[in-house]
Motif scaffolding. Structure first.
Motif, PDB file in Angstrom:
ATOM      1  N   HIS A  92       0.803  -1.212   0.000  1.00 28.87           N
ATOM      2  CA  HIS A  92       0.000   0.000   0.000  1.00 28.87           C
ATOM      3  C   HIS A  92       0.839   1.267   0.000  1.00 28.87           C
ATOM      4  CE1 HIS A  92      -3.496  -2.539   0.741  1.00 28.87           C
ATOM      5  NE2 HIS A  92      -2.821  -3.107   1.748  1.00 28.87           N
ATOM      6  N   GLY A  93       2.167   1.061   0.145  1.00 30.11           N
ATOM      7  CA  GLY A  93       3.070   2.221   0.142  1.00 30.11           C
ATOM      8  C   GLY A  93       3.442   2.721   1.538  1.00 30.11           C
ATOM      9  N   GLN A  94       2.944   2.024   2.610  1.00 36.97           N
ATOM     10  CA  GLN A  94       3.283   2.429   3.988  1.00 36.97           C
ATOM     11  C   GLN A  94       4.654   1.849   4.357  1.00 36.97           C
ATOM     12  OE1 GLN A  94       1.382   4.393   6.252  1.00 36.97           O
ATOM     13  NE2 GLN A  94       3.376   4.371   7.256  1.00 36.97           N
ATOM     14  N   ILE A  95       5.546   2.665   4.924  1.00 40.80           N
ATOM     15  CA  ILE A  95       6.889   2.229   5.323  1.00 40.80           C
ATOM     16  C   ILE A  95       6.747   1.224   6.464  1.00 40.80           C
ATOM     17  CG2 ILE A  95       9.102   2.996   6.240  1.00 40.80           C
ATOM     18  CD1 ILE A  95       8.576   3.848   3.383  1.00 40.80           C
ATOM     19  N   LYS A  96       7.491   0.110   6.315  1.00 39.71           N
ATOM     20  CA  LYS A  96       7.453  -0.934   7.350  1.00 39.71           C
ATOM     21  C   LYS A  96       8.387  -0.547   8.512  1.00 39.71           C
ATOM     22  CE  LYS A  96       6.339  -4.850   4.326  1.00 39.71           C
ATOM     23  NZ  LYS A  96       6.767  -6.199   3.898  1.00 39.71           N
ATOM     24  N   LEU A  97       7.926  -0.864   9.708  1.00 39.31           N
ATOM     25  CA  LEU A  97       8.708  -0.578  10.927  1.00 39.31           C
ATOM     26  C   LEU A  97       8.993  -1.861  11.700  1.00 39.31           C
ATOM     27  CD1 LEU A  97       6.755   2.528  12.293  1.00 39.31           C
ATOM     28  CD2 LEU A  97       8.777   2.526  10.825  1.00 39.31           C
ATOM     29  N   ARG A  98      10.092  -1.797  12.483  1.00 41.39           N
ATOM     30  CA  ARG A  98      10.422  -2.912  13.401  1.00 41.39           C
ATOM     31  C   ARG A  98       9.894  -2.521  14.791  1.00 41.39           C
ATOM     32  NH1 ARG A  98      16.562  -3.677  13.388  1.00 41.39           N
ATOM     33  NH2 ARG A  98      16.577  -1.433  12.959  1.00 41.39           N
ATOM     34  N   TYR A  99       8.632  -2.843  14.958  1.00 40.02           N
ATOM     35  CA  TYR A  99       7.984  -2.435  16.199  1.00 40.02           C
ATOM     36  C   TYR A  99       8.604  -3.160  17.395  1.00 40.02           C
ATOM     37  CZ  TYR A  99       4.422  -0.133  13.390  1.00 40.02           C
ATOM     38  OH  TYR A  99       3.774   0.700  12.536  1.00 40.02           O
ATOM     39  N   GLY A 100       8.785  -2.409  18.482  1.00 44.92           N
ATOM     40  CA  GLY A 100       9.365  -2.976  19.699  1.00 44.92           C
ATOM     41  C   GLY A 100      10.864  -3.078  19.659  1.00 44.92           C
ATOM     42  N   ASP A 101      11.450  -2.744  18.560  1.00 39.74           N
ATOM     43  CA  ASP A 101      12.906  -2.809  18.442  1.00 39.74           C
ATOM     44  C   ASP A 101      13.458  -1.389  18.541  1.00 39.74           C
ATOM     45  OD1 ASP A 101      15.404  -3.750  18.182  1.00 39.74           O
ATOM     46  OD2 ASP A 101      15.137  -4.659  16.183  1.00 39.74           O
ATOM     47  N   ALA A 102      14.777  -1.299  18.585  1.00 40.24           N
ATOM     48  CA  ALA A 102      15.449  -0.007  18.644  1.00 40.24           C
ATOM     49  C   ALA A 102      16.690  -0.079  17.782  1.00 40.24           C
ATOM     50  CB  ALA A 102      15.796   0.357  20.083  1.00 40.24           C
ATOM     51  N   GLU A 103      17.205   1.084  17.450  1.00 36.63           N
ATOM     52  CA  GLU A 103      18.366   1.149  16.583  1.00 36.63           C
ATOM     53  C   GLU A 103      19.263   2.293  17.060  1.00 36.63           C
ATOM     54  OE1 GLU A 103      18.677   0.739  11.920  1.00 36.63           O
ATOM     55  OE2 GLU A 103      18.059   2.773  12.476  1.00 36.63           O
ATOM     56  N   VAL A 104      20.585   1.987  17.127  1.00 32.72           N
ATOM     57  CA  VAL A 104      21.572   2.990  17.521  1.00 32.72           C
ATOM     58  C   VAL A 104      22.124   3.607  16.245  1.00 32.72           C
ATOM     59  CG1 VAL A 104      23.721   3.436  18.730  1.00 32.72           C
ATOM     60  CG2 VAL A 104      22.124   1.714  19.617  1.00 32.72           C
ATOM     61  N   ARG A 105      22.047   4.918  16.160  1.00 30.23           N
ATOM     62  CA  ARG A 105      22.549   5.607  14.974  1.00 30.23           C
ATOM     63  C   ARG A 105      23.687   6.528  15.395  1.00 30.23           C
ATOM     64  NH1 ARG A 105      16.816   7.136  11.910  1.00 30.23           N
ATOM     65  NH2 ARG A 105      16.046   4.963  11.804  1.00 30.23           N
ATOM     66  N   PHE A 106      24.789   6.397  14.666  1.00 29.81           N
ATOM     67  CA  PHE A 106      25.993   7.148  14.968  1.00 29.81           C
ATOM     68  C   PHE A 106      26.098   8.331  14.005  1.00 29.81           C
ATOM     69  CE2 PHE A 106      26.665   2.744  16.282  1.00 29.81           C
ATOM     70  CZ  PHE A 106      27.022   2.918  17.611  1.00 29.81           C
ATOM     71  N   ALA A 107      27.274   8.943  13.947  1.00 30.80           N
ATOM     72  CA  ALA A 107      27.491  10.129  13.112  1.00 30.80           C
ATOM     73  C   ALA A 107      27.179   9.813  11.641  1.00 30.80           C
ATOM     74  CB  ALA A 107      28.928  10.606  13.273  1.00 30.80           C
ATOM     75  N   GLN A 108      26.343  10.661  11.016  1.00 30.49           N
ATOM     76  CA  GLN A 108      25.926  10.494   9.621  1.00 30.49           C
ATOM     77  C   GLN A 108      25.310  11.806   9.135  1.00 30.49           C
ATOM     78  OE1 GLN A 108      22.122   8.181   9.272  1.00 30.49           O
ATOM     79  NE2 GLN A 108      22.681   7.563  11.405  1.00 30.49           N
ATOM     80  N   GLU A 109      24.827  11.776   7.909  1.00 33.02           N
ATOM     81  CA  GLU A 109      24.166  12.945   7.361  1.00 33.02           C
ATOM     82  C   GLU A 109      22.872  13.206   8.132  1.00 33.02           C
ATOM     83  OE1 GLU A 109      25.239  15.024   5.082  1.00 33.02           O
ATOM     84  OE2 GLU A 109      27.091  13.887   4.778  1.00 33.02           O
ATOM     85  N   PRO A 110      22.415  14.447   8.216  1.00 29.27           N
ATOM     86  CA  PRO A 110      21.150  14.712   8.906  1.00 29.27           C
ATOM     87  C   PRO A 110      20.032  13.835   8.337  1.00 29.27           C
ATOM     88  CG  PRO A 110      22.282  16.764   8.443  1.00 29.27           C
ATOM     89  CD  PRO A 110      23.051  15.693   7.727  1.00 29.27           C
ATOM     90  N   PHE A 111      19.213  13.305   9.218  1.00 28.99           N
ATOM     91  CA  PHE A 111      18.156  12.390   8.773  1.00 28.99           C
ATOM     92  C   PHE A 111      16.869  12.764   9.475  1.00 28.99           C
ATOM     93  CE2 PHE A 111      20.083  10.517  12.468  1.00 28.99           C
ATOM     94  CZ  PHE A 111      19.014  10.062  13.221  1.00 28.99           C
ATOM     95  N   ALA A 112      15.778  12.310   8.842  1.00 22.84           N
ATOM     96  CA  ALA A 112      14.442  12.566   9.379  1.00 22.84           C
ATOM     97  C   ALA A 112      13.873  11.277   9.931  1.00 22.84           C
ATOM     98  CB  ALA A 112      13.539  13.125   8.306  1.00 22.84           C
ATOM     99  N   LEU A 113      12.943  11.398  10.846  1.00 26.71           N
ATOM    100  CA  LEU A 113      12.261  10.252  11.425  1.00 26.71           C
ATOM    101  C   LEU A 113      11.045   9.913  10.581  1.00 26.71           C
ATOM    102  CD1 LEU A 113      12.346  11.054  15.252  1.00 26.71           C
ATOM    103  CD2 LEU A 113      13.827   9.506  13.967  1.00 26.71           C
ATOM    104  N   TYR A 114      10.956   8.683  10.154  1.00 28.54           N
ATOM    105  CA  TYR A 114       9.809   8.216   9.397  1.00 28.54           C
ATOM    106  C   TYR A 114       8.603   8.141  10.313  1.00 28.54           C
ATOM    107  CZ  TYR A 114      12.650   7.152   5.314  1.00 28.54           C
ATOM    108  OH  TYR A 114      13.469   7.260   4.234  1.00 28.54           O
ATOM    109  N   PRO A 115       7.421   8.155   9.685  1.00 28.96           N
ATOM    110  CA  PRO A 115       6.227   8.042  10.520  1.00 28.96           C
ATOM    111  C   PRO A 115       6.267   6.755  11.342  1.00 28.96           C
ATOM    112  CG  PRO A 115       5.628   8.753   8.320  1.00 28.96           C
ATOM    113  CD  PRO A 115       7.068   8.393   8.254  1.00 28.96           C
TER     114      PRO A 115
END
Length: 827
Positions: A92-115
């Motif tokens: 349907h075009g909705q971005i899939k998420l890993r619900y209940g999980d977490a992710e560590v993000r280090f230094a990178q280009e500025p990014f936005a949070l998906y819905p």
């Protein structure tokens, strides 16, 4: 939410939204929901977005997340990405998420949070682990860990797994609950599968210290040794030590400094091999001395019982060591060893000193040691061999030094007892039980089988001997001395012979119970009791009237002496009288006659017996007389009753007691007083009348003599007053003459003194005027000289000034002339 509502929510903030048009700046993003499909999409600037009627803005424009170098953040419900790191969308075009999980993000280009994504932890600086520190990590779930290469990611340090060495870049499978260390220096990169339990700091092991560790579970320590769970060990290397993940620090153990005078007493908790390579079994005890090590750090299986000070023996000291150890360090139970100085040693565990450190026995010529054999042994040379059996007693005499063997017990040190001629001791043979008295003069040394025997005496004899009173001079103090001495008794040396000084003109009886004999000693003499002898104690009546057992004495006085008694009699007319009589007495005997001497002590209380006999005779005689007759002839009646009447009708001179040879020679009637009150008053009234008559006669004679003496005194006083008055008038005449002469002398002296004073004043005034004139002339002269000197100085200064000006003018003219001549020469 419409555009106006969005503007109100932002409180006037410029959002770039106007009439459904959203203008996004660079690095901004929004979330827009399609109400028809229910799909939320992400829009990233810079761009301008025009919202359709079925679209609604659910997230206002937000800046993108910026994670600078050496920072990180944690995003919850992260998007699901493909192999190319691109978000995956559903059909349907909705971005899939890993619900209940977490992710560590280090230094990178500025990014936005998906819905659906949320920022679980803000941007945080990465934790830097310093040198000698580590992070204790725990796996929250199973994962494969690949430690990064050292130096990558800006100096990120690799993690270390407990109990095993990890190679860089090698994949390690971590199970949930596993723990390991991340050691510094380095920067720790967090993971969602891992939590930081604590920060572990290294422990600095200083010189003479050790670190005591315990294994949390079976592991391999940093030295590569396998350790079981609960096992303890020491790390002795100096410096910083970082405990492993399965290692726990118990405490830091300080080393015990050993000296030449101090050792360490240790005990093994279990069987192990100590740092010196010696096998120790559980319960073993041993010493670590300065010879083994200068310092010692107790091992985990060593218990420090205490510190042991060195035992030092001087040249004149010795000791007996019980249960000494052998060459292998094992105690020889039941054995003893004699050690003598000069020596120093430590008492090993199990060893002890019997009686402590003792001084060598030094015996003088009058001293000896009594020894007892505790076991059979032989001593001496082969040609003079002496055998001793257990229990044998013998003595060694001085002068000499002696150190006993282990088989010998020193019972006591004996000294020769010096005895004078009048001294002695009681000695008992411990083999036969025989008692004997050893007297002086000599210095007696007891034999091995002899001992001093204590002679017990009755308490009354002890008290009488301790009083040391004279029966003659202290007769009135016996009772007082007895009370005082009972409070302060002096202990007698019971081994010394009992000695008693028999006073002059007295006798002492001594019984020998062994031979059943008695002997009497007359004073002055000195009595020394044998072991089986005892004194005969006299218990005599005393006081007035006489009371039995009032006086205790060892010596019997032979007299002549006196005693006083008070008793009551009754006349034939029933008048009761109290009579006080004093008797003179003595013992009539021959001292060399043993039978006569033995009769002295046949009557235990000769005083009471004699007083009762005399009182009985007096009562019988007074009972047949009336009061008036007895009052007039009391002396004759009493002497007649006591001494009796001879054949020629004369009153006798003595009353003799044949039982003990006591003789009463005289009776003194000291007082006769009625006991009845009426009789006593009548007697006292008659006596008072007689005394009054005598007193009145003496008073009249005294008054007559006093009047005569008074008249004579008055006459002498008047005659003396007339003589004194004439003498006073003569003296007054002389006084008046002296006063007149004194006034004349005083007036003459006053005039002479006034004339002299005026002449002296005139002379002084003249001299003062002359001196004043002289001083004024001198002052004028000084002022003139000063003015002259000042004028001369002024003139000399002006002259010098004029001369200086003239000189300057001359010099100026000369210089001008020279300059002028020089100018002419130049031209």
């Amino acid at each position: 939410m419409n555009t106006s509502e969005l503007k109100r929510d932002n409180k006037g903030e410029t959002l770039g939204i106007s009439s459904g048009i959203i203008r996004l700046k660079p690095q901004q993003y929004i979330h827009v929901i399609d109400n028809n499909t229910g799909i939320t999409r992400l829009e990233v600037g810079p761009q301008t977005i025009t919202l359709r009627d079925h679209e609604r803005l659910i997230l206002r424009p937000e800046p993108m997340l910026i994670v600078p170098p050496r920072y990180y953040c944690i995003v919850a419900n992260p998007v699901l990405r493909d192999a190319e790191n691109q978000p995956i969308a559903d059909p349907h075009g909705q971005i899939k998420l890993r619900y209940g999980d977490a992710e560590v993000r280090f230094a990178q280009e500025p990014f936005a949070l998906y819905p659906g994504e949320e920022l679980e932890q803000d941007v945080t600086r990465l934790q830097v682990v310093e040198t000698n520190q580590a992070l204790r990590l725990r796996a929250l779930r199973d994962f494969a860990d690949t430690p990064p290469m050292r130096g990558s990611h800006g100096g990120i340090a690799p993690t270390a797994t407990a109990g095993e060495s990890e190679s860089e870049g090698q994949t390690i499978n971590r199970l949930a609950g596993d723990e390991w260390l991340f050691e510094g220096p380095g920067t720790y990169l967090p993971r969602v599968e891992v939590e930081v339990v604590e920060t572990v700091k290294s422990v600095v092991i200083k010189p003479n210290q050790a670190l005591r560790l315990i294994a949390r579970q079976s592991c391999t320590d940093r030295q590569g040794n396998r350790r079981r769970a609960g096992e303890e060990w020491l790390v002795r290397d100096e410096g910083a030590y970082l405990p492993g993940v399965d290692e726990a620090v118990v405490n830091i153990i300080n080393a015990c400094v050993l000296t030449e005078r101090k050792a360490l007493h240790l005990k093994a908790k279990r069987t192990f091999t100590d740092v010196f390579g010696r096998q120790r079994k559980a319960g073993d005890e041993w010493l670590v001395t300065f010879e083994d090590a200068e310092i010692h750090i107790p091992d985990v299986y060593e218990e420090v019982v205490g510190e042991v000070e060195i035992a030092t023996l001087g040249d004149r000291q010795w000791c007996i060591v019980l249960d000494p150890i052998d060459a292998d360090g094992k105690p020889q139970l039941g054995l003893k060893e004699v050690r003598q100085g000069r020596a120093s040693f430590f008492l090993h565990p199990g060893e002890s000193l019997e009686g402590g450190i003792q001084t060598v026995y030094v015996l003088s010529e009058q001293e000896a040691l009594l020894l007892r054999a505790k076991e059979a042994f032989n001593e001496g040379e082969s040609d003079n061999l002496v055998s001793h059996q257990p229990g044998d007693l013998w003595m060694i005499s001085g002068p000499r030094d002696y150190i006993p063997r282990v088989e010998v017990e020193v019972v006591e040190k004996r000294k020769a007892i010096p005895l004078d001629k009048n001294e002695g001791i009681y000695v008992r043979d411990i083999q036969t039980g025989e008692l004997r008295l050893v007297g002086g003069p000599q210095a007696y040394m007891l034999s091995p089988y002899e001992e001093l025997w204590e002679k017990e005496l009755p308490p009354v004899v002890e008290e009488l001997l301790a009083q040391k009173s004279d029966p003659i001079s202290d007769r009135g103090m016996q009772q007082l001395r007895g009370v005082a001495h009972s409070e302060m008794q002096v202990l007698r040396d019971k081994t010394r012979a009992v000695v008693f000084h028999v006073p002059q003109n007295s006798a002492v009886q001594i019984h020998d119970y062994k031979n059943r004999t008695a002997r009497t000693v007359f004073g002055p003499d000195l009595v020394m009791l044998g072991p089986d002898e005892a004194f005969t104690v006299l218990s005599l009546s005393g006081g007035k009237p006489k009371k039995p057992n009032a006086i205790k004495s060892l010596a019997l006085l032979l007299g002549p002496d006196f005693m006083t008694d008070v008793f009551t009699v009754e006349t034939s007319d029933h008048a009761r009288l109290q009579i006080q009589l004093s008797y003179n007495w003595y013992f009539d005997l021959v001292r060399h006659d043993e039978q006569a001497a033995a009769k002295l002590f046949q009557v235990p209380d000769f005083v009471g017996d004699a007083c009762k006999a005399i009182a009985s005779r007096v009562r019988g005689a007074v009972a047949g007389e009336k009061f008036d007759e007895f009052h007039r002839n009391s002396a004759r009646i009493i002497r007649h009753a006591v001494f009796g009447v001879s054949e020629d009708g004369r009153i006798g001179d003595e009353f003799r007691f044949k039982t003990n040879s006591l003789v009463i020679t005289n009776i003194d009637i000291q007082s006769v007083e009625p006991i009845d009150e009426a009789t006593l008053k009548s007697l006292q009234k008659s006596v008072q009348i007689a005394i009054q008559i005598t007193t009145d006669a003496q008073e009249a004679a005294a008054k007559h003599d006093a009047a005569r003496i008074e008249q004579e005194a008055k006459a002498r006083l008047e005659r003396q007053a007339i003589v004194d008055k004439g003498a006073a008038e003569s003296e007054r005449k002389n006084l008046l003459e002296l006063q007149a002469e004194n006034i004349a002398i005083e007036s003459t002296g006053h005039a002479t003194a006034e004339a002299r004073a005026k002449a002296e004043a005139a002379r002084i005034q003249g001299e003062l005027a002359v001196n004043l004139a002289q001083q004024e002339a001198e002052a004028a002269r000084i002022r003139a000289e000063g003015e002259l000197a000042q004028m001369r100085a002024r003139q000399e200064a002006e002259l010098a000034h004029q001369q200086a000006l003239s000189t300057l003018e001359i010099e100026k003219a000369q210089r001008m002339a020279e300059i002028t001549s020089a100018e002419f020469r130049e031209k």
